[in-house]
Design an enzyme around this catalytic site. Structure first.
Site, short mmCIF file in Angstrom:
data_model
loop_
_atom_site.label_atom_id
_atom_site.label_comp_id
_atom_site.label_asym_id
_atom_site.label_seq_id
_atom_site.Cartn_x
_atom_site.Cartn_y
_atom_site.Cartn_z
CG PHE A 140 57.66 -3.98 22.36
CD1 PHE A 140 57.88 -5.36 22.31
CD2 PHE A 140 57.97 -3.31 23.53
CE1 PHE A 140 58.43 -6.04 23.40
CE2 PHE A 140 58.52 -3.98 24.63
CZ PHE A 140 58.75 -5.35 24.56
CG ASP A 224 53.32 1.97 25.01
OD1 ASP A 224 54.11 2.67 25.67
OD2 ASP A 224 53.48 0.74 24.84
CE LYS A 256 62.11 0.94 26.92
NZ LYS A 256 60.90 0.32 26.42
C1 LIG Z 1 59.98 -0.79 26.63
C2 LIG Z 1 58.58 -0.63 26.23
C3 LIG Z 1 57.53 -1.27 26.91
C4 LIG Z 1 57.78 -2.25 28.03
O1 LIG Z 1 58.38 -1.66 29.14
P1 LIG Z 1 59.06 -2.60 30.26
O2 LIG Z 1 59.47 -1.60 31.32
O3 LIG Z 1 60.21 -3.29 29.61
O4 LIG Z 1 58.03 -3.52 30.74
C5 LIG Z 1 56.24 -1.00 26.53
N1 LIG Z 1 55.97 -0.16 25.52
C6 LIG Z 1 56.94 0.47 24.83
C7 LIG Z 1 56.57 1.40 23.74
C8 LIG Z 1 58.28 0.24 25.15
O5 LIG Z 1 59.24 0.85 24.45
#
Ligand SMILES: *Cc1c(COP(=O)(O)O)cnc(C)c1O
Length: 408
Positions: A140, A224, A256
Site C-alpha cells: 500500500f 516506504d 504518518k
Molecule cells: C498510510 C500509508 C501511505 C499513504 O499515506 P497518506 O498520508 O494517507 O497519503 C503510504 N504508504 C504506507 C506504507 C502507508 O501506511
C-alpha cells in the site's frame, strides 16, 4: 449538537469515501480520547500510527502555538530555520556518515508520488529499456494516481484505470525478487512491514538481498516507511534493522508519525546520484516543509529522543505481544515495536460477520480504539509513549472482547 446529529450531518455533507464514521471525537489528552457523549476511550490506534506523542502533548502543543504565533507559511521561494534543522536531524537519524537530502511534502501519498517520479526520471536517464517499477503484492503506497498505481489492491486501483503503466506487482519472496530484478527495472518499492495488508513483515534477508540486486542491476531501492518510520518499530527507520549505513536504500519515504498529528511527509534521497535526478523546477509543492509543519515535526523528533520513546515502543510492544500472543483466540502476533498485528484463529463470528471488524466494534463498546486490517487481523498502533499500565487493561479484557464478538 448531539453525537447522532453530527453523524447524520456527516452523511449528508461529507463525501462518503470513508464509509460512516463510528464516533464523533471531541477531545484528547495523553492516550485517552473523549467522544461527543463524554465517553472516554483508550486510543490504541493513534489516528493510524500518526499521533506518536498521544494527544495534546504539552511539548507538541507548545511547538504548534509558538510557531503559529511567529511564522506559519512562507512558500518554497524561501526557507526557515526549522525546515533546515528538521532535514539535518532526519539525515543524522538515518546515518551520520551518508550524504542525504530531504524533500518535504504533506502526506504519505505525496512522498511516494515524489519517489515514483524520481524512479521514472532515473529510468529515463538510464536507458530506454528501463521502464519497469517493481512493487509488492499487498503493498500500500497511497491514493494519488502514481502512489495508487504502486498499490496492489485491485479494489483500490481498478475503478480509476487507466493509471500509470509499467508497474509490476510481484510476490514478497526472495524467489520473485531474483526472478524480476533485471536491467529493465528502474526501481523497487517495498514497505519493511506491510501495514495496511495486515502488519506483514518482509521475509528475513529480503531487504539486504533487494539492496544487492537493485544495486547490481542499476535500479533504485525505495523503502516506504510512511507507517513503520519515526520510531514506531523501535527504530527511527525500520529498514536499518537489516541495512547497514553503507547499504541504505536510495529513497525512504515518511509521513504518518513524522508530525505526530500535524500533516507532514518527507522523501529522503540517499547519495549524490539519486539526489541529482531532480533539477530545480522538476518537482514541487506549495505547503511542503513550511515553518509550522517543520517546527512541529522537529519538536516530535526531539520529544521522542528526550522521552526515550524508541525503547518504550520496543518494551511496550513486546509486552503486548507476549500477553496477547499466548491467548487461544490468537494465531500469531506480527510487526515490531508498537506496530502490532493480531491474527485471530478464524475469520467469521457465529452468525457469519467478519470477526476482526466485530472485535473492533466490541472493543469500542468497552472503551478501546483499535482497528482491523481484514477479517481476521486486528491492528494496534498506539502512541509511542503509551505505558504498560495503560495497555494492561486492554490485554486483560481482550479475550472477553473476542469471545463477545465471536458470539455476534
Ligand atoms: C498510510 C500509508 C501511505 C499513504 O499515506 P497518506 O498520508 O494517507 O497519503 C503510504 N504508504 C504506507 C506504507 C502507508 O501506511
Amino acid at each position: 449538537m448531539t453525537q447522532q446529529q453530527i453523524l447524520d450531518e456527516y452523511k449528508h455533507d461529507l463525501l462518503g469515501v470513508f464509509g460512516d464514521p463510528s464516533l464523533v471525537l471531541v477531545e484528547g489528552s495523553g492516550n485517552i480520547v473523549t467522544d461527543a457523549n463524554g465517553k472516554q476511550y483508550l486510543d490504541l490506534l493513534a489516528g493510524i500510527a500518526v499521533s506518536s506523542l498521544g494527544h495534546a502533548h504539552p511539548r507538541w502543543v507548545q511547538a504548534v502555538q509558538q510557531q503559529a504565533a511567529k511564522l506559519a507559511h512562507i512558500s518554497n521561494f524561501f526557507t526557515s530555520p526549522t525546515q533546515v534543522r528538521l532535514a539535518s536531524t532526519l539525515i543524522e537519524k538515518l546515518s551520520p556518515v551518508q550524504d542525504a537530502r530531504v524533500f518535504f511534502c504533506n502526506s504519505g501519498a505525496e512522498a511516494n508520488e515524489a519517489a515514483y517520479k524520481l524512479a521514472r526520471r532515473h529510468g529515463n536517464l538510464s536507458s530506454p529499456q528501463r521502464t519497469t517499477i517493481l512493487a509488492l503484492e499487498h503493498g500500500f503506497h497511497g491514493r494519488t494516481t502514481g502512489a495508487l498505481a504502486l498499490t496492489h489492491k485491485p479494489a483500490y486501483r481498478e475503478p480509476f484505470e487507466p493509471l500509470p503503466t509499467g508497474i509490476k506487482h510481484i510476490p514478497a519472496t526472495l524467489e520473485a525478487l531474483e526472478a524480476h530484478c533485471d536491467e529493465t527495472v528502474a526501481a523497487l518499492i517495498v514497505e519493511p512491514i506491510q501495514g495496511e495488508a495486515g502488519v506483514l513483515p518482509l521475509p528475513p534477508g529480503y531487504l539486504a538481498r533487494a539492496r544487492e540486486l537493485t544495486r547490481a542491476n542499476g535500479a533504485l531501492l525505495i523503502v516506504d516507511e510512511v507507517q513503520t518510520g519515526m520510531g514506531r518499530t523501535g527504530l527511527w527507520f525500520e529498514c536499518t534493522r537489516e541495512l547497514s549505513a553503507e547499504n541504505l536504500p536510495d529513497v525512504i519515504t515518511l509521513a504518518k508519525g513524522l508530525g505526530a498529528g500535524f500533516p507532514v511527509g518527507a522523501m529522503i534521497v540517499v547519495g549524490q546520484n539519486p539526489a541529482a535526478l531532480f533539477q530545480p523546477g522538476m518537482h514541487g509543492t506549495t505547503f511542503g516543509g513550511n515553518p509550522l509543519a517543520t517546527a512541529t515535526a522537529l519538536a516530535t523528533v526531539e520529544t521522542i529522543d528526550e522521552e526515550h520513546l524508541l525503547s518504550n515502543a520496543e518494551k511496550v510492544g513486546a509486552y503486548i505481544r507476549e500477553r496477547v500472543g499466548s491467548l487461544p483466540e490468537v494465531d500469531e502476533t506480527t510487526g515490531r515495536g508498537l506496530l502490532i498485528g493480531i491474527r485471530l484463529t478464524h475469520e467469521k463470528t457465529r452468525s457469519g460477520l467478519p470477526l476482526a471488524p466485530t472485535v473492533v466494534e466490541r472493543a469500542r463498546h468497552h472503551g478501546f480504539i483499535i482497528n482491523a486490517t481484514g477479517p481476521s487481523v486486528v491492528r494496534l498502533a498506539p502512541a509511542l509513549n503509551i505505558s504498560i499500565v495503560e495497555v494492561e487493561n486492554f490485554c486483560r479484557q481482550f479475550p472477553a472482547i473476542v469471545s463477545e464478538a465471536d458470539n455476534c
